[in-house]
Structures are given as C-alpha cells and as structure tokens.
Motif scaffolding. Structure first.
Motif, PDB file in Angstrom:
ATOM      1  N   GLN A 150       0.918  -1.462   0.000  1.00  0.00           N
ATOM      2  CA  GLN A 150      -0.024  -0.121   0.040  1.00  0.00           C
ATOM      3  C   GLN A 150       0.789   1.260   0.169  1.00  0.00           C
ATOM      4  O   GLN A 150       0.453   2.408  -0.801  1.00  0.00           O
ATOM      5  CB  GLN A 150      -0.979  -0.061   1.158  1.00  0.00           C
TER       6      GLN A 150
ATOM      7  N   PHE B 278       1.307   4.224  -3.045  1.00  0.00           N
ATOM      8  CA  PHE B 278       1.287   5.853  -2.646  1.00  0.00           C
ATOM      9  C   PHE B 278       2.540   6.272  -3.510  1.00  0.00           C
ATOM     10  O   PHE B 278       2.269   7.533  -3.919  1.00  0.00           O
ATOM     11  CB  PHE B 278       1.459   5.762  -1.200  1.00  0.00           C
TER      12      PHE B 278
ATOM     13  N   LEU C 290     -10.569  12.203  -0.879  1.00  0.00           N
ATOM     14  CA  LEU C 290      -9.695  13.076  -0.287  1.00  0.00           C
ATOM     15  C   LEU C 290      -9.281  13.952  -1.382  1.00  0.00           C
ATOM     16  O   LEU C 290      -9.454  15.508  -1.106  1.00  0.00           O
ATOM     17  CB  LEU C 290      -8.540  12.493   0.199  1.00  0.00           C
ATOM     18  N   PHE C 291      -8.986  13.713  -2.469  1.00  0.00           N
ATOM     19  CA  PHE C 291      -8.840  14.744  -3.545  1.00  0.00           C
ATOM     20  C   PHE C 291      -9.935  15.569  -3.951  1.00  0.00           C
ATOM     21  O   PHE C 291      -9.844  16.809  -4.193  1.00  0.00           O
ATOM     22  CB  PHE C 291      -8.211  14.100  -4.897  1.00  0.00           C
TER      23      PHE C 291
ATOM     24  N   MET D 152       1.747   6.628  -7.076  1.00  0.00           N
ATOM     25  CA  MET D 152       0.513   7.722  -7.198  1.00  0.00           C
ATOM     26  C   MET D 152       1.676   9.053  -7.494  1.00  0.00           C
ATOM     27  O   MET D 152       1.326   9.827  -8.297  1.00  0.00           O
ATOM     28  CB  MET D 152      -0.062   7.888  -6.031  1.00  0.00           C
TER      29      MET D 152
ATOM     30  N   TYR E  80     -10.416   5.950  -1.059  1.00  0.00           N
ATOM     31  CA  TYR E  80     -10.208   6.887  -0.240  1.00  0.00           C
ATOM     32  C   TYR E  80      -9.358   8.065  -0.459  1.00  0.00           C
ATOM     33  O   TYR E  80      -9.834   9.069  -0.155  1.00  0.00           O
ATOM     34  CB  TYR E  80      -9.564   6.269   1.305  1.00  0.00           C
ATOM     35  N   ILE E  81      -8.185   7.763  -1.282  1.00  0.00           N
ATOM     36  CA  ILE E  81      -7.315   8.748  -1.555  1.00  0.00           C
ATOM     37  C   ILE E  81      -8.329   9.637  -2.696  1.00  0.00           C
ATOM     38  O   ILE E  81      -8.090  10.887  -2.579  1.00  0.00           O
ATOM     39  CB  ILE E  81      -6.190   8.123  -2.282  1.00  0.00           C
TER      40      ILE E  81
ATOM     41  N   LEU F 264      -6.985   1.115  -1.747  1.00  0.00           N
ATOM     42  CA  LEU F 264      -6.985   2.349  -1.195  1.00  0.00           C
ATOM     43  C   LEU F 264      -7.125   3.442  -1.980  1.00  0.00           C
ATOM     44  O   LEU F 264      -7.376   4.446  -1.403  1.00  0.00           O
ATOM     45  CB  LEU F 264      -5.230   2.285  -0.888  1.00  0.00           C
ATOM     46  N   THR F 265      -7.201   3.461  -3.276  1.00  0.00           N
ATOM     47  CA  THR F 265      -7.440   4.279  -4.140  1.00  0.00           C
ATOM     48  C   THR F 265      -8.819   5.221  -3.974  1.00  0.00           C
ATOM     49  O   THR F 265      -9.006   6.341  -4.075  1.00  0.00           O
ATOM     50  CB  THR F 265      -7.692   3.955  -5.623  1.00  0.00           C
TER      51      THR F 265
END
Lengths: 321, 381
Positions: A64, A68, A161-162, A71, A157-158, A154-155
């Motif tokens: 994970q 990150f 956030l964005f 990304m 939640y990111i 995980l994408t």
C-alpha cells in the motif's frame, strides 16, 4: 442485499478514476484550455505508475505504501505530459482539440513500442496485490462497513480526499477564483493584474496531476495493476470529459456523475452475477455500449442549458485586449 | 550585382508572404520534426542499427510502391472525410466509427447477398457509403439541433459503432467463423477488381478515391454549397447573418464526411490482397479502427485541401510501409504511429512556427540591408 454490496464495492474503484480525471478536466477547462488529451495523460501516468511498481514490487515494502509512491510518479509524469498541451495551447496558440488528439494517439503507440522492445509484450504486467479484503474495525460496522470498507482499494479513499481538496481550492481560495475568471473572461482578469498565461498553465498542470493519478488508479482498480497499449484506458479519458459536462463543470455534481457512469459500467460487466438482469437474456454487448449511449443522451439533455466556461478553447492573445 | 540582390530579396518577400507556400513549409517543418523525433527514438531503442532502420523507414516504401497505393486508399478516404468537415469548422474525430460502419455494411452485403459478379462489388461499395452516412448523420443532427459538441458525440459514436459492429458480427452465424474468431472471407464477386500489377495489391479503389478527391475539390471550390460551407468555416456568425442555413449545412457536411469514411471502410475490406488479415475478413476484437485516426493526420498534413490530401495520404502510407520494413532491423512498426502523432502535434502549431521563422529571416535581411546602406553612406562621405 449481497448484490447491492457487490455493485457498490465494484463501482467505487471504477468511479474514482472518472472522478479524478473529470476534476482535472474541470480545472483545465475552467482556466480556458480544452483538454481532449486526458485519455493520453491518463495512460501516460498509468504506464509510469505501473513501471514503478514493476521495478519495486519485490522490495520489502508494504504494497500500500508502494501504491502511494507510484501515485506520485504518476502525478509527476502526468504533469510532464500535460505541459506539452500547455505549451502548444498557451504559448503557440495551437488548435487545442487537434493537439489533444495528437497527444492521445502518441501514447498507446509509444507504450506498445517500448513494451514490445523491452519486455516482448503489449504492456506492463505486475504481480503485486493491492486489493484490500477488509479494513480492521471499520469493516465491522453493519451496512456501511460492508459497502465501503470491504473488498476495496486504497485508491477509493485517496480519491475522495482529492475531491475535498479540489473543492476547497476551487471555491475557497484566491487562486481558484482567479482560475475561474480566466476561463470566463481572460481580458477582464488580465486588466486587474491576473497573469492569464500563468493561470492557464496552472489549470493544465492540475489536470496533469489528477489525470496521471486517475490513470494509475484506473490501472489499479480496473486492470489489477496492469497496463496495455491495445486497450489503454478504454476511453475513460473521454468518458471523464462527458462526466465533466454532465457535472456542469462543478466538483460535487461531477462526483455524482462519476458514480452514475461507474454504476452503468459495473452493471455492464457483472450481468451474469445479477439474477434479475441475467434472467432478461439480453446480449452482454448491449451493456458494454451502455455508458457511451448514456453519455450521448446525457449530452443531448444537458447541452441546451450548458454552462461551459465562456472562453474555453480560445487562445489568449494579450494584444486583443 | 546589386540589382540581382534586390530582386532576390523582393522575391524572398513574395515567398514569405504567399499563403500557399507558408502552409507548405509549415507542413514540411512538422514532418521533419516528426521524423527527427522518430530517429531519436530509434537511436535510444537500438543505436547500432538506427541509421539503416531510419533509412528503411524513409525509403523502404519505394520498393513496395503498389502496396503504398493499396494502403493509402482507406486513409485517403478518411482524410478527405476529416478534411471536408474541417472546411466547415467541424472536427470529425468520428471518422473511425464511420469507417467501421461502412466496413460492416460492405462486409454484410458481400457475405450475405448473392449477386452476379460485376454488380456485387458495386452494391457493396454503395452499402458502405450508406453505413458511413448513417453514422455521420448522428453527430451532425445532434450538433445542428441540440448544439452538442461534435467532438464528444463522435468519440462516443466511435465506441458505440465498434461494439455494435463486433456484436452484430459475432451473433451472425453465416458471417462469423467462431473457430477462427474472425468473419468468413468475402466471395470473389464482391472483391474489387485488381489492377493486375505483379507483386502488389493495388486495386481500382485508389482510382475511385482519387476521382472522389477531385470531385470534392470541385464541390468545395466551384459550387455555391462549397462556398457556403467554407464561409461558415471562416466565420459562423457572419455566414449566418448572410443567410446561410447553418443547421442544414452542418447535417449535410457530417453526412458527406461520414459517407467518405464509410467508403474508406468499404474499400479497405473489399480489396483483394495477399497480405493475411489486411482485408476481405474482419476480426471483432473491440479495437477502434486506426485508419480513422490516421485520417486526421492525413487531413492536417494536406491542409484539408482535397488535392493536398491525395499526396499526404501517399506520404503517410509510404512511411508506414517503410516502418513495417524497418522491422528487418528489429524495430517495431508502432514507431510510425508515434512519428505520425508527433507530426500532428507539430502541425497544429507549425503555421505559427514557420511564420515566426519567416519574421526572423525578414528581420535579419532588413538588418543586413541597413548595414550595407550605412557602410555605403560612410564610404560616400
């Protein structure tokens, strides 16, 4: 109920790339530059994100955490590629649609060329596992845990956030206001001392960040961390443009539009698993066309009262003020 | 001596002012930048063979001239389609979907109908024309009635057309040979007459396509419709004010553009060839037809002029053949797609660049003339 859980769990990783890329397109177009090149930017970011994963997947790091880092790689390469659009559209005053088309055509061919010569394949195949079966504690919450904290990436939640960050930048900062001014009436913006060229470059660069990340998240959430020159991102860059138009160039509406399109696509690919639709015995290919047909209808019904930025697509010429 | 120099600079001025030449030099500039980029990629990929590979890319097509014409035919048609719509200020990025539709209609008539030879292939071509026209009609109608951006709609019709055609073919037992995952071959009656050049696949379609280009030139430059069309392309509002029917012309332009792409698809599928898989049969693998996008490159390089498009399609086809032959040196044919994309990218602003270069040359000339004059003045004093 299980069907609903299944659909939502599968829809979110598909919705996030659409959401991010459409947000990127929004920043770009509200600054006055049409970004047809989103498809190419996505694929460029996805390629380098996956390449980074491929080169580091055997290192003893948490997968994970690798996602990150990848990304950031995708964002950086997305920016580099979007600068080509910025240079042509802002400095050279070229036709933005043609430039975007050229940038879209270049990447699939370049990926095929590179992968065939280097790996003797059509793309990059990794064997990392980024799937999250369940998040401890949160996944135990009755309905919400099943919907949002199981069998996911995980994408997701990111991505949300964005969305929050984009909303704040767009509406709550001086920068956002100035950016929007440059897409509506650049000459007026210039007359009060805003540097239109700088603002438009910022819009293009933000679309590069979000486009590159969105492309990489597509590779993670839809393609299982693989990238391939033949299918690319399957028109997601173009769908994101439709999402952006459907969302009327506004962040929250774009989120709902992205969820809508992702729902249609998930439906199309999971027909055999849904008893109700499977019983209808409709050819699955009809469902594959569904997102694109829906886009056509959405465009028909929204373009009459379209709120497109007034100055988009028109190169800014200081001499015309 | 002085006199001839003056004459020279005068003619130089004329040249930089002439619009035709500046767009031509802009095209050459874009092409050379694209080729230089291709060379750089080749050097990076495999330095030892790069120059022989590059030479093969540039000149390899000459030894396969018949096939250059054969592969130029479809992109000549899609190029005409994109260029024709450009003249009215429409960007027909949907050439790909229209091409696929025309290809499907021609293939359908070719396999499903039993017609006598001599008529069959003509009917197939007409079917392809109709298929493309239908697929061009949709974005045209939406643009003129609902003012929907034709770029997005035609991208969507590209995907819809591709999925639709693949589905229709897979579900048709007579057309689809499932053991080979591709359609049956079209019968000999439906194949275009070959021109009979040995060692090549050149057929009658290149002649038809060239004739169509000439007809388009006449329509654009010698008829009222063409005049209206180009007036709309130059200034939509002024032409509307002058009483030109924008809505009707938009639909008509997109239908014609669609028909041209559809013909391209028909020509491609109906051509008899000995290159396996390149024609006569279709593989439904959910991929957007590349010939539609190459049409954009062809149209841009030909400056959207029908006669220019004939030459630009030959050029693109030529370097594609060369690129395929560069695989002798270990290079992959995809390098040509990269080069073409770079050429399009630069041709989007090459006009700005070449006029900038023109201005620099002009200024340098003027400065030189000034210097000569001051020297003369000093000498005289």
């Amino acid at each position: 109920m299980d069907t609903i859980y299944y659909l939502v769990q599968n829809m979110l990783p598909v919705a996030i790339p659409l959401l991010l890329v459409a947000l990127g397109g929004m920043f770009c177009e509200r600054s006055g530059v049409i970004n047809i090149a989103l498809e190419g930017i996505m694929l460029f970011g996805a390629f380098f994100g996956c390449l980074f994963i491929l080169l580091t997947q055997n290192a003893p790091i948490n997968p994970q955490l690798l996602l990150f880092f990848a990304m950031f790689v995708a964002a950086l390469t997305g920016v580099l590629y979007s600068l080509l659009l910025g240079f042509a559209a802002i400095n050279m005053r070229a036709d933005q649609t043609i430039t975007g088309t050229a940038l879209n055509m270049m990447i699939p061919a370049a990926i095929l060329l590179f992968s065939k010569m280097k790996y003797n394949s059509d793309g990059i195949t990794t064997n990392i596992n980024l799937y999250i079966r369940e998040i401890p504690l949160l996944s135990r919450i009755p309905v919400i845990g099943d919907l949002f904290f199981q069998k996911t990436y995980l994408t997701v939640y990111i991505g949300f956030l964005f969305l929050v960050i984009s909303y704040i930048i767009f509406y709550k900062t001086k920068f956002g206001l100035r950016l929007r001014a440059c897409g509506e009436h650049p000459h007026a913006a210039d007359s009060v001392g805003i540097n239109v060229y700088k603002m438009r470059y910022s819009g293009v660069i933000i679309s590069g960040i979000l486009g590159g990340i969105g492309g990489f998240f597509y590779a993670v959430g839809v393609m299982d961390v693989n990238v391939n020159g033949h299918t690319g991102v399957a028109g997601f860059g173009f769908l994101a443009l439709a999402v952006m138009i459907f969302g009327q160039w506004k962040p929250i509406r774009i989120m709902f539009a992205a969820l809508f399109f992702a729902f249609l696509r998930t439906l199309a690919y999971s027909v055999p698993l849904i008893p109700f639709l499977d019983a209808l015995k409709i050819n699955q290919d009809y469902y594959k066309m569904l997102p694109y047909v829906a886009t056509l209808f959405v465009l028909i019904f929204t373009s009459k009262k379209s709120r497109a930025p007034k100055a988009e697509g028109i190169p800014y010429d200081k001499g015309l003020r | 001596m002085q006199n001839s120099k003056n004459n020279f600079s005068a003619s130089m001025k004329k040249i930089t002012k002439s619009k035709w030449l500046s767009s031509f030099s802009a095209t050459l500039l874009a092409i050379s930048l694209g080729l230089i980029f291709g060379l750089i990629v080749m050097v990076v990929a495999s330095p030892t063979d790069s120059f022989s590979g590059f030479g093969m890319m540039l000149f390899g097509g000459f030894s396969r001239l018949g096939n250059v014409f054969y592969f130029a035919t479809p992109i000549l048609m899609t190029g005409l389609s994109v260029g024709f719509a450009f003249k009215m200020g429409l960007f027909n990025i949907g050439a790909s979907g229209q091409y696929t539709m025309g290809l499907f209609f021609a293939l359908y008539v070719g396999i499903m109908f039993n017609l006598p030879s001599g008529i069959h292939w003509i009917v197939c071509i007409i079917a392809g024309l109709i298929g493309g026209m239908i697929w061009g009609f949709i974005p045209g109608l939406l643009k003129s009635l609902m003012n929907v951006n034709e770029v997005i709609t035609s991208i969507m019709t590209n995907y819809i057309g591709m999925y639709l055609v693949d589905m229709l073919i897979r579900n048709n037992g007579k057309m689809f040979v499932s053991s080979k995952a591709r359609t049956a071959y079209i019968p000999a009656t439906a194949q275009l007459p070959s021109l009979g050049v040995t060692d090549s696949n050149v057929n009658i379609a290149i002649i038809l396509a060239t004739l169509i280009a000439i007809i388009l030139y006449i329509v654009l430059y010698k008829t009222t419709f063409g005049y209206e069309l180009m007036a709309t392309g130059h200034n939509k509002h002024a032409s509307h004010y002058a009483g030109i029917n924008y809505k009707r012309n938009t639909i008509l332009t997109m239908v014609i553009a669609g028909g041209l792409s559809g013909l391209g698809g028909a020509f491609a599928i109906l051509a008899p060839s000995n290159i396996p898989g390149s024609s006569m049969t279709y593989e439904p693998i959910n991929i957007i037809a590349a010939n539609g996008f190459n049409g954009i490159a062809v149209a841009l390089l030909g400056n959207s002029h029908p006669i220019g498009i004939i030459f630009s399609s030959l050029f693109i086809s030529h370097i594609q053949r060369g690129g395929t032959r560069a695989s002798l040196f270990g290079y992959k044919p995809e390098i040509i797609d990269v080069v073409i994309a770079v050429i399009i990218y630069f041709s989007a602003f090459a006009l700005v660049m070449s006029s900038a270069i023109g201005v620099v040359i002009k200024k340098r000339k003027e400065r030189k003339a000034e210097a000569v004059n001051t020297v003369k003045e000093i000498e005289e004093a």
